[in-house]
Design a protein around this motif. Structure first.
Motif, mmCIF file in Angstrom:
data_model
loop_
_atom_site.group_PDB
_atom_site.id
_atom_site.type_symbol
_atom_site.label_atom_id
_atom_site.label_comp_id
_atom_site.label_asym_id
_atom_site.label_seq_id
_atom_site.Cartn_x
_atom_site.Cartn_y
_atom_site.Cartn_z
ATOM 1 N N GLU B 54 0.817 -1.329 0.215
ATOM 2 C CA GLU B 54 0.226 0.149 0.088
ATOM 3 C C GLU B 54 0.699 1.520 0.188
ATOM 4 O OE1 GLU B 54 -2.517 -0.414 3.631
ATOM 5 O OE2 GLU B 54 -3.590 -1.641 3.023
ATOM 6 N N THR B 55 1.246 1.666 0.649
ATOM 7 C CA THR B 55 2.559 2.559 1.264
ATOM 8 C C THR B 55 3.945 2.424 -0.287
ATOM 9 O OG1 THR B 55 4.378 1.037 2.471
ATOM 10 C CG2 THR B 55 3.120 2.108 3.501
ATOM 11 N N PHE B 56 3.713 2.003 -0.483
ATOM 12 C CA PHE B 56 5.063 2.029 -2.100
ATOM 13 C C PHE B 56 4.514 2.431 -3.215
ATOM 14 C CE2 PHE B 56 7.223 -0.063 -5.707
ATOM 15 C CZ PHE B 56 8.643 0.288 -5.431
ATOM 16 N N THR B 57 3.200 1.784 -3.255
ATOM 17 C CA THR B 57 2.324 1.916 -4.398
ATOM 18 C C THR B 57 1.715 3.624 -4.168
ATOM 19 O OG1 THR B 57 1.161 -0.140 -4.527
ATOM 20 C CG2 THR B 57 0.440 1.274 -5.112
ATOM 21 N N PHE B 58 1.357 4.169 -3.312
ATOM 22 C CA PHE B 58 1.515 5.157 -3.044
ATOM 23 C C PHE B 58 2.222 6.308 -2.894
ATOM 24 C CE2 PHE B 58 1.430 8.863 0.297
ATOM 25 C CZ PHE B 58 0.331 9.611 -0.489
ATOM 26 N N SER B 59 3.838 5.704 -2.461
ATOM 27 C CA SER B 59 4.440 6.443 -2.921
ATOM 28 C C SER B 59 5.430 6.804 -4.457
ATOM 29 C CB SER B 59 5.783 6.604 -2.090
ATOM 30 O OG SER B 59 5.605 7.086 -0.776
ATOM 31 N N LEU B 60 4.680 5.538 -4.953
ATOM 32 C CA LEU B 60 5.369 5.335 -6.442
ATOM 33 C C LEU B 60 3.954 6.625 -7.081
ATOM 34 C CD1 LEU B 60 6.999 3.504 -8.563
ATOM 35 C CD2 LEU B 60 4.663 2.212 -8.770
#
Ligand SMILES: Nc1ncnc2c1ncn2[C@@H]1O[C@H](COP(=O)(O)OP(=O)(O)OP(=O)(O)O)[C@@H](O)[C@H]1O
Ligand SMILES: [Mg+2]
Lengths: 365, 261
Positions: B54-60
């Motif tokens: 989740e966090t990785f997708t958001f930051s991406l």
């Protein structure tokens, strides 16, 4: 109105007028060179024709249309740059296609035109090369083809050969002239190389500090320079101080010796007498020719010609001879006399600035 | 000659030891996720945690937005400076250094104060976060774009294109941008790595970003942070590899790589 017409064009950067009162009429299909020293405003004038600079004053017409307020990409003016400016991400073919693609030609037409252009510049084999895979001469030919492909009304070349070495330069300039004659395109060619200008042009515009000094055919510019600047800029010139003895008869005195010009000269007391080295000879003195006595001071071999320096008064005059195995030259230090026809005398009034400097110098002494 | 070559390799070897030993240590450590055996258990647990993805997708997403906004803002600006306003160069250059001088915490407090009350009540919008990221990546984008433009004969190329009838759209997309592909990629890559790891802005503006997640994991767990470190290392090198590939696939584009000739 001429095909390309510049009238009273002035360009100022700040307060500095870099081009001043430039008026020129170029006929359709004509090849005109701008010739002058560095910083005399050749490039600036060219860029105003192309639309990259806006004139501060004056008008520019191309085939009857005032183009001063027309954007560069709507003027139909092709440009060739000193550093080629080919698109590095495109092959030669793609470079040549670029303008046609912008003009929305059909792909069949584009293919045909590009082939035509590659043939014109003798680079049929090199269409797939990228700019960095070609020599400077090849790049410049590609850049010429790219500019010509869209059939511009006027072609502008800004010192296109000055980044190339001497051999290529000579070959390419002959090629440029041939292509220009073949396509009949109106061309402005900027150069500071007088040999280039003399060998290529229908007419030459000699410029100095933003002003036109003289406009004329290479023959006129070389043989009948209108100003001292033109006289000294074109060719290797011997310039002697002369005093006018009889203006109407064209009778002058040079270092105490008598010289006749071909016709009447300016009335001023002091004038400049210019002589081309190739017009002088040591031996044959035709009927009515001039003769000046002096001392042979130096001999320099320049390959096909030999240049002799002869001291006359406090000046040195150069004289060119063709070099042959049988050439017999007098020894340095001997007395010789140089002969030249009356027609060889180019008489000009001294530059006001120079005359003033002379006066000041004399005062300083 | 051969001896010199030998020394060069020797230094190269020492240098890579300096670089690789900690990496190797981290990697080995990350394999101890299961007591007594070497295993990828820590990696499994990282991937099993929904917050990771989740966090990785958001930051991406934020990174991609930042890259788009940053490049859209800066490419025309820098081109304009190069062609029309060289006098503005020192000003922009000074501005581009500000993010180094002003710590992100100051920036974020400024943003919160300014935008948490009318007329601009946008503290909780993603736009503000992206705007902040654009500020942080400004120096890197500016420098990459500037270097890319300096490596090509911008004036010559644009004037040649203009004299062939091209308008600004064609000039940008067919001539200028393709010739600075590598520097644009490096701008994008630098921006990406800044945004992915960024902590301060994300925490203060309360976004579930990858940076805070990593910090959180690092505080509470032992083996998983090592696994994440290795993963982000691989990701980074994967991106660099992609850049190399992209630059190689651009045939004939030696000017941005090897300078003009
Ligand atoms: N953008 C500019 N701003 C200020 N001065 C300029 C600008 N462009 C040219 N000049 C000045 O105008 C003068 C003429 O420049 P121009 O480039 O036209 O000379 P040129 O005849 O082409 O010389 P060269 O043979 O060296 O190319 C020079 O003194 C130059 O410094
Ligand atoms: Mg010039």
């Amino acid at each position: 109105m001429a095909f390309l017409d510049l009238h009273g064009v002035v360009k100022r950067f700040g307060r500095n007028a870099v081009v001043d009162g430039f008026t020129l009429a170029v006929q359709e299909g004509e090849f005109v060179s701008f010739l002058g020293g560095s910083g005399c405003g050749k490039t600036t004038t060219l860029r105003m024709i192309a639309g990259f600079e806006t004139p501060s004053e004056g008008s520019i017409h191309i085939s009857g249309t005032d183009v001063v307020s027309v954007a560069p990409n709507k003027r139909g003016v092709g440009m060739v740059f000193q550093n080629y400016a080919l698109f590095p991400n495109m092959t030669v073919r793609k470079n040549i296609e670029f303008g046609l693609m912008v003009a929305k030609w059909s792909s069949a037409e584009i293919g045909q035109r590009v082939d035509e252009m590659l043939t014109l510049i003798h680079m049929e084999e090199l269409g797939a090369r990228y700019p960095h895979q070609m020599s400077g001469g090849q790049q410049q030919r590609a850049s010429l083809a790219r500019a010509l492909a869209v059939r511009p009304k006027v072609l502008l070349l800004d010192e296109p050969l000055s980044a190339l070495d001497a051999k290529i330069r000579e070959r390419l300039r002959t090629e440029i002239r041939a292509i220009q004659k073949q396509t009949g395109i109106t061309t402005i060619y900027v150069t500071h190389d007088q040999e280039e200008a003399l060998s290529l042009s229908d007419r030459i515009v000699v410029m100095q500090s933003g002003r036109i000094e003289q406009v004329g055919t290479p023959f006129e510019i070389y043989n009948r320079p209108a100003t001292p600047f033109v006289a000294s800029f074109i060719g290797n010139l011997n310039i002697l101080e002369a005093t006018v003895v009889d203006a109407a008869l064209g009778r002058l005195s040079v270092a105490g010796q008598e010289v006749f010009a071909a016709g009447p000269v300016a009335a001023g007391p002091g004038v400049k007498l210019s002589l081309r080295p190739e017009m002088l000879s040591l031996e044959d003195r035709p009927e009515g020719a001039n003769s000046l006595a002096g001392t042979l001071t130096n001999i320099v071999f320049l390959g096909s010609i030999v240049r002799l320096a002869i001291g006359i008064g406090n000046r040195e005059v150069f004289l060119d001879r063709f070099n042959t195995p049988h050439l017999a030259l007098p020894a340095v230090g001997t007395q010789v006399s140089i002969n030249f026809p009356r027609e060889a005398c180019l008489v000009t009034e001294p530059d006001p600035a120079e005359a003033l400097a002379g006066v000041l110098l004399a005062k300083g002494n | 000659m051969r001896a010199r070559r030998g020394w060069a390799w020797m230094w190269m070897f020492l240098g890579s030891l300096y670089f690789f030993i900690p990496l190797l240590g981290t990697f080995l450590f990350s394999l101890h996720g299961k007591r007594g055996v070497l295993s990828f258990a820590a990696y499994h647990r990282v991937f099993a945690d929904p917050h990771f993805l989740e966090t990785f997708t958001f930051s991406l997403q934020m990174a991609i937005l930042t890259i788009i906004v940053g490049l859209t803002l800066l490419i025309p600006t820098v081109i304009w400076i190069h062609l029309r306003a060289p006098w503005a160069k020192p000003i922009v250059e000074t501005c581009s250094l500000l993010p180094f001088v002003i710590p992100p915490i100051v920036l974020v407090f400024g943003l919160i104060r300014m935008y948490s009350s009318p007329p601009f009540q946008i503290v909780s919008s993603r736009g503000l976060l992206v705007a902040g990221y654009v500020v942080l990546s400004f120096p890197y984008i500016y420098r990459s774009v500037d270097a890319g433009l300096r490596a090509i004969d911008l004036r010559g190329l644009t004037e040649a294109a203009q004299s062939l009838g091209a308008g600004w759209g064609t000039i940008m997309f067919r001539v200028v941008l393709p010739n600075m592909r590598v520097s644009l990629l490096s701008a994008a890559f630098l921006t990406f790595s800044i945004v992915i790891g960024e902590l301060t802005l994300a925490v203060m503006l309360a976004w579930p970003a990858f940076g805070p997640y990593m910090a959180h994991v690092g505080r509470d767990l032992a083996y998983e942070p090592a696994a994440i470190a290795i993963l982000s290392f691989l990701l980074t090198w994967g991106l660099i590899g992609l850049m190399q590939l992209a630059s190689r696939s651009i045939g004939g584009q030696s000017s941005t790589l090897g300078g003009t000739h």
